[in-house]
Design a protein around this motif. Structure first.
Motif, short mmCIF file in Angstrom:
data_model
loop_
_atom_site.label_atom_id
_atom_site.label_comp_id
_atom_site.label_asym_id
_atom_site.label_seq_id
_atom_site.Cartn_x
_atom_site.Cartn_y
_atom_site.Cartn_z
N ALA A 92 -7.94 123.14 100.50
CA ALA A 92 -8.41 123.34 98.81
C ALA A 92 -8.76 122.09 98.41
N SER A 93 -8.74 121.82 97.12
CA SER A 93 -8.90 120.46 96.55
C SER A 93 -7.57 120.26 95.52
N GLY A 94 -7.50 119.09 95.03
CA GLY A 94 -6.69 118.96 93.97
C GLY A 94 -6.18 119.95 93.01
N THR A 95 -7.59 120.64 92.41
CA THR A 95 -7.40 121.88 91.82
C THR A 95 -6.56 123.12 92.15
N GLY A 96 -6.68 123.28 93.57
CA GLY A 96 -5.81 124.09 94.19
C GLY A 96 -4.20 123.84 94.21
N ALA A 97 -4.12 122.44 94.44
CA ALA A 97 -2.60 122.11 94.45
C ALA A 97 -2.06 122.39 92.91
N TRP A 98 -2.85 122.07 91.89
CA TRP A 98 -2.32 122.37 90.54
C TRP A 98 -1.94 123.66 90.51
N GLU A 99 -2.87 124.46 91.14
CA GLU A 99 -2.56 125.86 91.07
C GLU A 99 -1.27 126.33 91.70
N GLN A 143 -10.62 114.82 80.34
CA GLN A 143 -11.16 116.02 80.80
C GLN A 143 -10.17 116.69 81.91
N PHE A 144 -9.41 115.84 82.87
CA PHE A 144 -8.74 116.34 83.81
C PHE A 144 -7.38 116.88 83.24
N SER A 145 -6.60 116.25 82.27
CA SER A 145 -5.52 116.83 81.58
C SER A 145 -6.04 118.16 80.76
N PHE A 185 1.97 116.50 83.40
CA PHE A 185 1.67 115.06 83.26
C PHE A 185 0.69 114.74 84.12
N THR A 186 -0.23 114.24 83.35
CA THR A 186 -1.64 113.48 84.22
C THR A 186 -1.28 111.92 84.09
N HIS A 187 -0.80 111.42 85.45
CA HIS A 187 -0.55 110.20 85.52
C HIS A 187 -1.77 109.24 85.62
N ASN A 188 -2.96 109.61 86.10
CA ASN A 188 -4.17 108.72 86.00
C ASN A 188 -5.22 109.67 85.53
N GLU A 189 -5.55 109.47 84.27
CA GLU A 189 -6.37 110.45 83.64
C GLU A 189 -7.95 109.73 84.31
N THR A 190 -8.62 110.24 85.24
CA THR A 190 -9.67 109.66 85.80
C THR A 190 -10.82 109.76 84.85
N ALA A 191 -10.70 110.75 83.88
CA ALA A 191 -12.16 110.76 83.12
C ALA A 191 -12.34 109.61 82.18
N VAL A 218 3.56 116.25 88.09
CA VAL A 218 2.61 115.25 87.77
C VAL A 218 1.15 115.38 88.78
N ASP A 219 0.30 115.33 87.84
CA ASP A 219 -1.07 115.27 88.42
C ASP A 219 -1.15 113.57 88.86
N GLY A 220 -1.13 113.73 90.24
CA GLY A 220 -1.23 112.00 90.78
C GLY A 220 -2.71 112.04 91.62
N VAL A 221 -3.70 112.81 91.29
CA VAL A 221 -4.73 113.03 92.25
C VAL A 221 -5.33 111.86 92.28
N SER A 222 -5.66 110.94 91.34
CA SER A 222 -6.36 109.62 91.46
C SER A 222 -5.39 108.43 91.25
N SER A 223 -4.29 108.59 91.52
CA SER A 223 -3.22 107.74 91.49
C SER A 223 -2.36 107.50 92.91
N SER A 243 -7.41 114.90 98.80
CA SER A 243 -8.04 114.16 99.87
C SER A 243 -9.01 113.05 99.82
N GLN A 244 -9.60 113.23 98.71
CA GLN A 244 -10.91 112.50 98.59
C GLN A 244 -11.00 111.40 97.55
N LYS A 245 -9.75 110.92 97.19
CA LYS A 245 -9.48 109.76 96.29
C LYS A 245 -8.76 108.55 97.19
N GLY A 246 -7.51 108.29 96.83
CA GLY A 246 -6.89 107.28 97.55
C GLY A 246 -6.86 107.38 99.01
C1 LIG Z 1 -10.22 114.58 90.79
C2 LIG Z 1 -8.99 114.96 90.09
C3 LIG Z 1 -8.70 116.28 90.00
C4 LIG Z 1 -9.29 117.41 90.67
O1 LIG Z 1 -9.18 117.46 91.83
P1 LIG Z 1 -10.67 118.08 92.59
O2 LIG Z 1 -10.03 117.76 93.91
O3 LIG Z 1 -11.66 117.95 92.29
O4 LIG Z 1 -10.03 119.70 92.65
C5 LIG Z 1 -7.52 116.62 89.06
N1 LIG Z 1 -7.00 115.52 88.55
C6 LIG Z 1 -7.65 114.43 88.44
C7 LIG Z 1 -6.70 113.23 87.82
C8 LIG Z 1 -8.49 113.90 89.31
O5 LIG Z 1 -8.88 112.62 89.33
#
Ligand SMILES: *Cc1c(COP(=O)(O)O)cnc(C)c1O
Length: 420
Positions: A62-69, A89-91, A138-144, A169-174, A194-197
């Motif tokens: 999946a992507s980060g969004t799937g792990a949120w869910e 936008q991510f929070s 909690f969005t650790h790193n707000e990528t927007a 904690v959303d740590g997708v970009s941290s 998978s597609q960030k750090g």
């Molecule tokens: C990229 C990102 C997401 C979304 O991840 P996807 O892989 O696009 O689903 C969620 N939260 C943060 C903080 C992001 O940077």
């Protein structure tokens, strides 16, 4: 087109050649007897990226969004109250998901460019005497907006209020790029992709779950099928998946983890900080402002740079792409047109980032922003030159095992050439 595309969006990030090679494989049977020797160590090693020994890791195709869910649906029930800050936008999107899943979200809005309002989390938790709030998002790193918030502070707010809610904690970009400590900070669900750090293509949603959150699985009534942790746990226990996993991404993840461990996670985090400092020096030299309002919130993985009034940030991005083959990150939702972003995470070093900064300068000048050509590049160079340390000694790559020894040069006969 000659030369490479300069990828400076904050995800997907550059995938190193080593990972590309590791992913370049023929497909295999994911039910073979050898498959667990790929999957099981990856699931185990992944814990180090989250800095957890107590938690359990999960890998979803999946992507980060799937792990949120997965985090929400395996721990909560319809109508449960959750508390969430919204400052980008991510929070926002995580809150939107929680609402669409049927959760009641107490939203703490803050200005975009500010960090999570820790004091207000604390007040809201202290006021919730009945402990109706079941989780804190909690969005650790707000990528927007390029804003990193104090995740340890969120744990402290929960502890000070003696509140039992889960900390998600959303740590997708941290995670893997900015200091993150699941166990130490008492994080119950930690989410990444998978597609960030991790320097991979998108396609994996990664989740780590504390024992406390895992214990709620049975009582959590939100519907879940694809993201059911019970199915995943059962299959993972024997080294398999409940459905077809992405083999190339698993091989890629194994290689990515090896690279991060070889460099050392703390060194990776320090490198991100140094690269971010150089980027911020460039922004200052341009005379521009970051969207992040205070230094304590500056993100080490992405800088969101406000463009002056009268300039459209989207035009800077479009010029960079069309004229210089440089991909910069866009302003999202209410920040559209107001900024552009430089992602400085993943497989990156100083000279690569100088290319990105130089390209951004050209695009900004072309779009009519009055900056001095070379000013940002020069400021970043100065900062990095002052703080540079020698790189590790590099050896030549080993010769391929099946390579033939080079033929010895034919000895000239003593008589050769005689009589010429
Ligand atoms: C990229 C990102 C997401 C979304 O991840 P996807 O892989 O696009 O689903 C969620 N939260 C943060 C903080 C992001 O940077």
């Amino acid at each position: 087109m000659a030369g490479r595309n300069f990828l400076f969006v904050p995800g997907p990030t550059n995938t190193p050649d080593r990972i590309l090679r590791a992913m370049h494989i023929a497909m295999e049977d994911h039910r073979s007897s050898s498959f667990p020797s790929l999957a099981a160590p990856v699931l185990e090693d992944l814990k180090q990226i989250f800095k957890t020994t107590k938690g359990q890791t999960y890998i979803f195709p999946a992507s980060g969004t799937g792990a949120w869910e997965a985090a929400l649906s395996n721990t909560l029930s319809p109508g449960d109250r959750v508390l969430a800050g919204r400052f980008g936008q991510f929070s926002h999107l995580w809150i939107d998901m929680a609402q669409r899943l049927g959760l009641r979200v107490d939203i703490l809005d803050a200005e975009w460019g500010e960090g999570a309002p820790i004091e207000r989390y604390q007040e809201a938790l202290a006021a919730d005497k009945q402990h109706e709030i079941k989780a804190v998002l909690f969005t650790h790193n707000e990528t927007a907006t390029g804003v990193t918030s104090d995740a340890a502070g969120a744990r402290k707010a929960l502890n000070d209020a003696k509140h039992p809610a889960l900390l998600m904690v959303d740590g997708v970009s941290s995670i893997g790029s900015i200091d993150f400590r699941m166990d130490e900070w008492g994080v119950d669900c930690a989410v990444t992709g998978s597609q960030k750090g991790l320097m991979l293509p998108a396609g994996l949603g990664l989740l780590a779950v504390s024992p406390k959150a895992a214990a709620l699985y049975e009582s959590a009534k939100l519907p879940r099928v694809f993201f059911d942790l019970g199915d995943m746990r059962k299959a993972n226990a024997t080294g398999y998946f409940p459905y077809t996993p992405s083999l190339p991404l698993l091989y890629g993840l194994r290689e990515s983890l090896a690279m991060l461990f070889e460099e050392g996670l703390d060194n990776v985090i320090a490198r991100h900080h140094r690269l971010a400092e150089g980027t911020r020096a460039a922004v200052k030299a341009w005379g521009l402002e970051l969207c992040a309002k205070e230094p304590r919130w500056y993100s080490d993985t992405v800088s969101a740079i406000l463009v002056p009034p009268g300039v459209n940030g989207a035009e800077v991005i479009d010029i960079a792409y069309r004229r210089y083959n440089l991909a910069l990150g866009a302003g999202l939702a209410r920040m559209a047109g107001k900024l552009f972003r430089i992602g400085h995470l993943g497989d990156l070093n100083e000279c690569m980032l100088l290319g990105g900064i130089a390209g951004a300068e050209m695009a900004m000048l072309d779009a009519g922003i009055k900056i001095k050509a070379g000013s940002g590049v020069g400021a970043a160079q100065e900062l990095w030159r002052k703080s540079s340390t020698p790189l590790e000694q590099r050896d030549l790559p080993p010769r391929a095992p099946d390579a033939q020894p080079a033929a010895a040069p034919a000895k000239e006969k003593a008589t050769a050439g005689a009589g010429r």
